[in-house]
Design a protein around this motif. Structure first.
Motif, short mmCIF file in Angstrom:
data_model
loop_
_atom_site.label_atom_id
_atom_site.label_comp_id
_atom_site.label_asym_id
_atom_site.label_seq_id
_atom_site.Cartn_x
_atom_site.Cartn_y
_atom_site.Cartn_z
N ALA A 1 1.87 3.45 0.65
CA ALA A 1 2.37 3.08 -0.67
C ALA A 1 3.48 4.05 -1.07
N GLU B 1 0.82 8.13 -7.04
CA GLU B 1 0.67 6.97 -6.18
C GLU B 1 0.19 5.78 -7.03
N GLY C 1 2.63 -0.61 -10.63
CA GLY C 1 1.53 -0.26 -9.76
C GLY C 1 0.57 0.77 -10.30
N ASP D 1 -1.36 -13.49 2.68
CA ASP D 1 0.02 -13.02 2.63
C ASP D 1 0.84 -14.04 1.85
N VAL E 1 1.04 -8.74 -4.89
CA VAL E 1 0.84 -7.29 -4.84
C VAL E 1 0.91 -6.84 -3.40
N GLU E 2 1.91 -6.01 -3.11
CA GLU E 2 2.11 -5.50 -1.75
C GLU E 2 2.15 -6.65 -0.75
N GLY E 3 2.83 -7.74 -1.15
CA GLY E 3 3.04 -8.86 -0.25
C GLY E 3 1.86 -9.80 -0.10
N ARG E 4 0.82 -9.65 -0.94
CA ARG E 4 -0.37 -10.47 -0.81
C ARG E 4 -0.79 -11.05 -2.16
#
Length: 258
Positions: free
Chosen positions: A1, A18, A83, A183, A204-207
């Protein structure tokens, strides 16, 4: 991340922040210990959190934060930005809490009530789309009721009775409720996972998160839910409103306990 930076000069934070680990996506646990990574006025961010920040018509969780000395603040709001989940305390946290491990606890009774209503709206929206072609145009969830708007040309007492009977049958069947992710590319090919006309689920994060009611339904959703439909309790459509030529609103209520 990736590491995140915030422009607000008043924020006090550790040198790196993070994205928050969102425990509500992984476990039903309603509390955890976590290090305070940032303080901004009455808001604070921690490394991991069980608090749901709101979305999809479901309000954010409420609860408490406590340090090792027993000093406790109410958590009166939660939001996410880039995030990071930011929690609003009833008062600004002491400066010395930055970097300190604290205990955060979600109001469990309120979360359970919201989860019951969110899950029953999944059952209702699936039946409304499947049997009557009604897409969701809006929703709002509270601990003691929910309302949901559908694109429907007509809404009769007979239609409501039909829906209520079918919803209660799904509840009584006690289907397991689980979640997984897809995905974004695969999700884009799955129109069957959508229930809303205009609003699209977050990626979120590609999913995209998918909530599954075994043997009955799958749909995109980032909210909290019960573990089985039998935990929802008896369902009733309390009243309806005509919000336009093809926009109909249903107010629904559940029994006080399952």
């Amino acid at each position: 991340a990736g590491r995140l930076a915030f422009a607000q000069p008043t924020a006090r934070r550790l040198t790196a922040m993070e994205p928050t680990r969102r425990l509500y996506l992984e476990t039903p646990a309603l509390e955890c210990n976590a290090a305070v990574q940032g303080i901004r006025g009455a808001e604070f961010a921690i490394a991991q959190s069980p608090f749901y920040p709101g979305g999809g018509g479901q309000p954010a969780d409420l609860g408490t934060v406590r340090d090792n000395d027993g000093q406790t603040f109410a958590v009166t709001g939660v939001r996410q930005a880039e995030g990071v989940v930011w929690h609003t305390a009833a008062a600004p946290l002491p400066d010395q809490w930055l970097g300190r491990t604290v205990l955060v606890q979600v109001d469990g009774a309120r979360r359970a009530a919201l989860s019951r209503y969110h899950t029953v709206l999944h059952v209702l929206n699936t039946l409304t789309l499947r049997d009557h072609g009604g897409w969701i145009t809006g929703a709002q969830i509270a601990p003691d009721y929910a309302r949901i708007d559908f694109k429907l040309e007509r809404l009769s007492a007979e239609l409501c009775a039909d829906l209520a009977g079918k919803v209660n049958a799904v509840i009584a069947a006690d289907h397991p409720v689980t979640a997984h992710t897809l995905d974004a590319e695969t999700f884009a090919r799955r129109d069957d996972l959508l229930r809303t006309l205009e609003v699209r689920p977050p990626v979120v994060e590609g999913r995209v998160r998918i909530v599954r009611i075994a043997g009955f339904d799958e749909q995109a959703c980032g909210g909290t839910h019960v573990a089985r439909t039998g935990q929802i309790g008896a369902f009733a459509i309390e009243r309806t409103e005509n919000k336009g030529r093809i926009n109909k609103r249903l107010y629904v209520r559940l029994a006080t306990s399952p």
